[in-house]
Motif scaffolding. Structure first.
Motif, PDB file in Angstrom:
ATOM      1  N   ASP A 244      31.008 -27.166  30.044  1.00 44.56           N
ATOM      2  CA  ASP A 244      30.210 -26.243  30.705  1.00 44.56           C
ATOM      3  C   ASP A 244      28.754 -25.498  30.457  1.00 44.56           C
ATOM      4  OD1 ASP A 244      31.874 -24.390  29.887  1.00 44.56           O
ATOM      5  OD2 ASP A 244      32.280 -23.189  31.836  1.00 44.56           O
ATOM      6  N   LEU A 245      28.506 -25.971  29.041  1.00 40.25           N
ATOM      7  CA  LEU A 245      27.465 -25.742  27.947  1.00 40.25           C
ATOM      8  C   LEU A 245      26.190 -26.314  28.736  1.00 40.25           C
ATOM      9  CD1 LEU A 245      29.264 -23.465  25.327  1.00 40.25           C
ATOM     10  CD2 LEU A 245      28.285 -22.789  26.945  1.00 40.25           C
ATOM     11  N   ALA A 246      26.483 -27.631  28.800  1.00 38.69           N
ATOM     12  CA  ALA A 246      25.240 -28.699  29.165  1.00 38.69           C
ATOM     13  C   ALA A 246      25.545 -29.248  27.704  1.00 38.69           C
ATOM     14  CB  ALA A 246      24.146 -28.665  29.319  1.00 38.69           C
ATOM     15  N   PRO A 247      25.976 -29.529  27.080  1.00 37.96           N
ATOM     16  CA  PRO A 247      26.487 -30.531  25.566  1.00 37.96           C
ATOM     17  C   PRO A 247      25.518 -31.950  25.912  1.00 37.96           C
ATOM     18  CG  PRO A 247      28.202 -31.211  26.816  1.00 37.96           C
ATOM     19  CD  PRO A 247      27.649 -30.242  27.963  1.00 37.96           C
ATOM     20  N   ASP A 248      24.759 -32.230  25.600  1.00 34.84           N
ATOM     21  CA  ASP A 248      23.856 -33.154  24.950  1.00 34.84           C
ATOM     22  C   ASP A 248      24.042 -34.284  23.704  1.00 34.84           C
ATOM     23  OD1 ASP A 248      20.970 -34.603  24.928  1.00 34.84           O
ATOM     24  OD2 ASP A 248      19.971 -33.185  23.303  1.00 34.84           O
ATOM     25  N   PRO A 249      25.005 -35.387  24.338  1.00 35.30           N
ATOM     26  CA  PRO A 249      25.410 -35.931  23.095  1.00 35.30           C
ATOM     27  C   PRO A 249      24.385 -36.918  23.137  1.00 35.30           C
ATOM     28  CG  PRO A 249      26.658 -37.048  25.196  1.00 35.30           C
ATOM     29  CD  PRO A 249      25.625 -35.295  25.251  1.00 35.30           C
ATOM     30  N   ASP A 250      23.526 -37.517  23.466  1.00 37.58           N
ATOM     31  CA  ASP A 250      22.499 -38.522  23.301  1.00 37.58           C
ATOM     32  C   ASP A 250      21.800 -37.695  21.525  1.00 37.58           C
ATOM     33  OD1 ASP A 250      23.055 -39.762  24.847  1.00 37.58           O
ATOM     34  OD2 ASP A 250      21.350 -39.576  26.000  1.00 37.58           O
ATOM     35  N   ASN A 251      21.967 -36.703  21.144  1.00 34.43           N
ATOM     36  CA  ASN A 251      20.963 -35.649  20.514  1.00 34.43           C
ATOM     37  C   ASN A 251      21.880 -34.809  19.188  1.00 34.43           C
ATOM     38  OD1 ASN A 251      17.931 -37.150  20.809  1.00 34.43           O
ATOM     39  ND2 ASN A 251      18.890 -35.188  22.257  1.00 34.43           N
ATOM     40  N   ALA A 252      23.332 -35.646  19.050  1.00 33.66           N
ATOM     41  CA  ALA A 252      24.631 -35.729  17.931  1.00 33.66           C
ATOM     42  C   ALA A 252      24.688 -35.954  16.762  1.00 33.66           C
ATOM     43  CB  ALA A 252      25.855 -35.535  19.412  1.00 33.66           C
ATOM     44  N   VAL A 253      24.533 -35.046  15.836  1.00 35.86           N
ATOM     45  CA  VAL A 253      24.725 -35.937  14.650  1.00 35.86           C
ATOM     46  C   VAL A 253      26.223 -35.684  13.587  1.00 35.86           C
ATOM     47  CG1 VAL A 253      23.996 -34.935  12.235  1.00 35.86           C
ATOM     48  CG2 VAL A 253      22.643 -34.586  14.139  1.00 35.86           C
ATOM     49  N   LEU A 254      26.210 -36.724  13.268  1.00 35.74           N
ATOM     50  CA  LEU A 254      27.782 -36.536  12.403  1.00 35.74           C
ATOM     51  C   LEU A 254      27.764 -36.445  11.355  1.00 35.74           C
ATOM     52  CD1 LEU A 254      30.800 -37.571  11.918  1.00 35.74           C
ATOM     53  CD2 LEU A 254      29.916 -39.652  11.440  1.00 35.74           C
ATOM     54  N   LEU A 255      28.466 -34.978  11.484  1.00 36.17           N
ATOM     55  CA  LEU A 255      28.344 -33.785   9.761  1.00 36.17           C
ATOM     56  C   LEU A 255      29.105 -34.894   8.728  1.00 36.17           C
ATOM     57  CD1 LEU A 255      28.161 -30.146  11.075  1.00 36.17           C
ATOM     58  CD2 LEU A 255      26.446 -32.381  10.413  1.00 36.17           C
ATOM     59  N   GLY A 256      30.355 -34.776   9.041  1.00 33.74           N
ATOM     60  CA  GLY A 256      31.896 -35.827   7.485  1.00 33.74           C
ATOM     61  C   GLY A 256      32.534 -35.111   8.384  1.00 33.74           C
TER      62      GLY A 256
END
Lengths: 319, 319
Positions: B78-90
C-alpha cells in the motif's frame, strides 16, 4: 611513529602516474574561474591554437613526415568548424589558450594533407610530445561527453552547453549536468611467496597479449572493495591488501584508470569465460621477457599504459 | 630493493577505506553475471528484502524506538511500489537478494509508522549497522542514476532499464549507458616542517566547520594532478607529492571520494573567495581538539566522513 615517512622521498621515481600516457597535460584549466564568457574571451586571445576533431578522431596536419595537431583559427576555415560545440581546455603557461573544436567536413576532405587518428593511435603510433597528447586527451573526453548529452536525461528536451563546455543545462526543466569521468580499477595481483603475478587475456585482446585484470568501480564501492570484487568475479582469486600505485587518464572516452598492486590470498583460478580467454600466473622471468619484448608466447600491453607501468614497476621495485 | 615491503603489513589498521561511512556493503553484486532475467529471478527468491525509496529519501519502518529499512514485499503493497524501476543490489552471503525500489505514495502516507531520511542523515543520525548503510548507499546511487537517465542524451527518446538497473538502452538509436560514479579528490595538505595542515570552510558549510579541500577530478587528469590543481585554485598553495590514503563511496548522489595526504611546498594562502569563506593552517593541537570535540572555535566534519579519517589518521600516524 618513529621513522615514519608520510611522503616517500626515497621512491625509485617521484610519481608513477606522471609516467603514463595521456598524463602530460600541463594546461592551466582555471576550473574555478569558468564563466559564460570564458570561451568567447579565449577565442579573441593572441596565440590561440585549436585541436580539431572529426567525429572521434583528432585531425593532424600532415606534411612530409611532420604531424601537427595545432591549428590557427584561419587554418580551419574550410573544414566546416562547429564553434557552438567548442570546449575551452585551458591556458599554456605563456597565456595562449587551447580549444577543442569539432569540424564537420566530410571524411574525403582529409584524404590529402591531413591524418585522422584515434586516441589509442595518438599515444601508440605518434611521437608527439606528452603535453600535446595530454591536451588532446582532454579534448577527446570533453567533446565526447558533450555529444552524448545533447538531450536532457530527465525530460528529453535539448540541453545547452555552458561555461566553455564544462556544464550542460536544460532550459525546459532546469537540470544541470557536469562532465563524466568513469573510475576503473586495474590491478596487478601479486603472489608474494611464489614471486609471480596474475595476468589475463580479454576475449577481444590482440593475439598473444596478456594484461592486468580491470573493471569499472561501481556506485557505492570503495576502490579496494571494487578490486576484490573484480578479481574474484573474473578469476576466482581472493585478494587481501590493496596498494595504490598510479592513475592514468584514458580518453576512450573518459575513464580514470586507478592502478593498484593487490595481495593474492588464494591461487587457484576459476576464469570468467565470458570475459577472459585465458588467465594464469606469470613468473618474474616471464614478465621480464614480456616487458623486454623478448617473449614469443605472451606480449605485454604497450608502453605508456598503466598495465605496463604496474608490471615494470613490480619488476623494478621488488627485484 | 632490500627490506622493501609491497603490502604494508605493519600499518596501524589494515585499510582506512573500511573505516569510512557507506563502506560496509558486503553484498555479492555478481556484476559479471547480470542478465535481463536477474531482477525477475531475485524477486522470486525466498528471503527477499527490499530497500524502499521515496524520492531521494530512504523509507524506514518506525515503531517505538526501532528503525528498520528492510521490507518484505507484502509490506510495500500500500505504498505504491514501482517495480519497473527497481534495481537489484546483490545477494547476502546466505543467498537472500537485496533490491532497491522506488515507492510513489504521497509524502503524507509516511507521517505515521515510517521515517524518511536522506543519505547524510542515514550515516550521521542513525545507528543502523554498517552493512545496511552500505547497501542503502548503493540504492541511493543507482536509483538516482536511473531517474536521471530516463531519456537518451544522444537522441532525446525514452531509454529502457536493462540487466536489473545497471544499464539503460535507447530503442530509438541504440545508445547504451552505464551507471555513473564521479571521482572526487579530497586532500589533507600537510606542512611537514611546521607540523600543521590546511583546512577550509566552504561557503555553505555549517557554522564553524572546517574540512579538507576537495574537488571533482576532471576528464583527462591523473588523481595527483587533480589534487595539485584543486589546492592551487582554492588556496594558492603549491603541492608536491601526493600519497593515497583511503576512498569512500558518497551516495549524494554517486561520488567516489579519493582521500590523499598532500605535501605542501608553499605556505601563503590566496583563498578562492567564491568557494571558501576561510582557509588557514591548523596546528596539531588545534586538529586534535577538533577531533576530540574539545574545540569551540572550529569543528571537524562528522565521524565517518573521509575528511575526519584523514585528519585523525594524520594525528595518529605522525604522532
Amino acid at each position: 611513529m618513529k621513522g615514519f615517512s608520510l611522503f616517500d622521498h626515497d621512491a625509485p621515481h617521484p610519481e608513477a602516474s606522471q609516467l603514463t600516457a595521456f598524463a602530460g597535460n600541463e594546461l592551466n584549466r582555471l576550473a574555478e574561474a569558468r564563466t559564460e564568457e570564458s570561451l568567447a574571451e579565449a577565442l579573441k586571445r593572441d596565440g590561440l591554437h585549436i585541436l580539431a576533431f572529426s567525429g572521434n578522431r583528432l585531425v593532424l596536419k600532415h606534411e612530409e613526415q611532420v604531424l601537427d595537431p595545432l591549428f590557427a583559427p584561419y587554418e580551419l576555415a574550410d573544414l566546416a568548424p562547429d564553434p557552438d560545440n567548442a570546449v575551452l581546455l585551458g591556458y599554456k603557461a605563456n597565456g595562449e589558450p587551447r580549444i577543442a573544436l569539432p569540424v564537420l567536413a566530410e571524411e574525403s576532405r582529409f584524404a590529402q594533407g591531413y591524418k585522422l587518428i584515434t586516441a589509442r593511435e595518438l599515444y601508440r603510433d605518434t611521437d608527439l610530445e606528452a603535453e600535446l597528447i595530454g591536451e588532446a586527451a582532454q579534448g577527446f573526453s570533453l567533446l565526447h561527453w558533450n555529444s552524448e548529452n545533447r538531450f536532457c536525461g530527465s525530460c528529453g528536451q535539448p540541453m545547452q552547453p555552458r561555461i566553455g563546455g564544462y556544464k550542460r543545462e536544460c532550459p525546459a526543466c532546469g537540470r544541470i549536468s557536469f562532465p563524466r569521468t568513469d573510475p576503473v580499477a586495474i590491478m596487478l595481483c601479486v603472489d608474494e611467496k611464489e614471486d609471480r603475478v596474475l595476468l589475463g587475456r580479454g576475449v577481444h585482446f590482440p593475439e598473444g597479449m596478456y594484461s592486468c585484470l580491470a573493471g569499472f568501480i561501481e556506485p557505492a564501492e570503495t576502490i579496494e572493495n571494487a578490486v576484490r570484487r573484480e578479481v574474484l568475479e573474473e578469476s576466482g582469486t581472493r585478494i587481501g591488501r590493496v596498494r595504490y600505485h598510479a592513475s592514468q587518464p584514458w580518453p576512450v572516452p573518459h575513464q580514470l584508470m586507478i592502478g593498484v598492486l593487490a595481495e593474492a590470498l588464494s591461487f587457484e583460478i576459476t576464469r570468467d569465460e565470458a570475459e577472459l580467454a585465458d588467465c594464469r600466473w606469470f613468473s618474474r622471468d616471464e614478465v621480464k621477457a614480456m616487458i623486454d619484448l623478448r617473449s614469443e608466447a605472451a606480449k605485454a600491453p604497450a608502453k605508456g599504459t598503466i598495465a605496463h607501468r604496474l608490471m615494470s614497476d613490480w619488476l623494478d621495485w621488488t627485484a
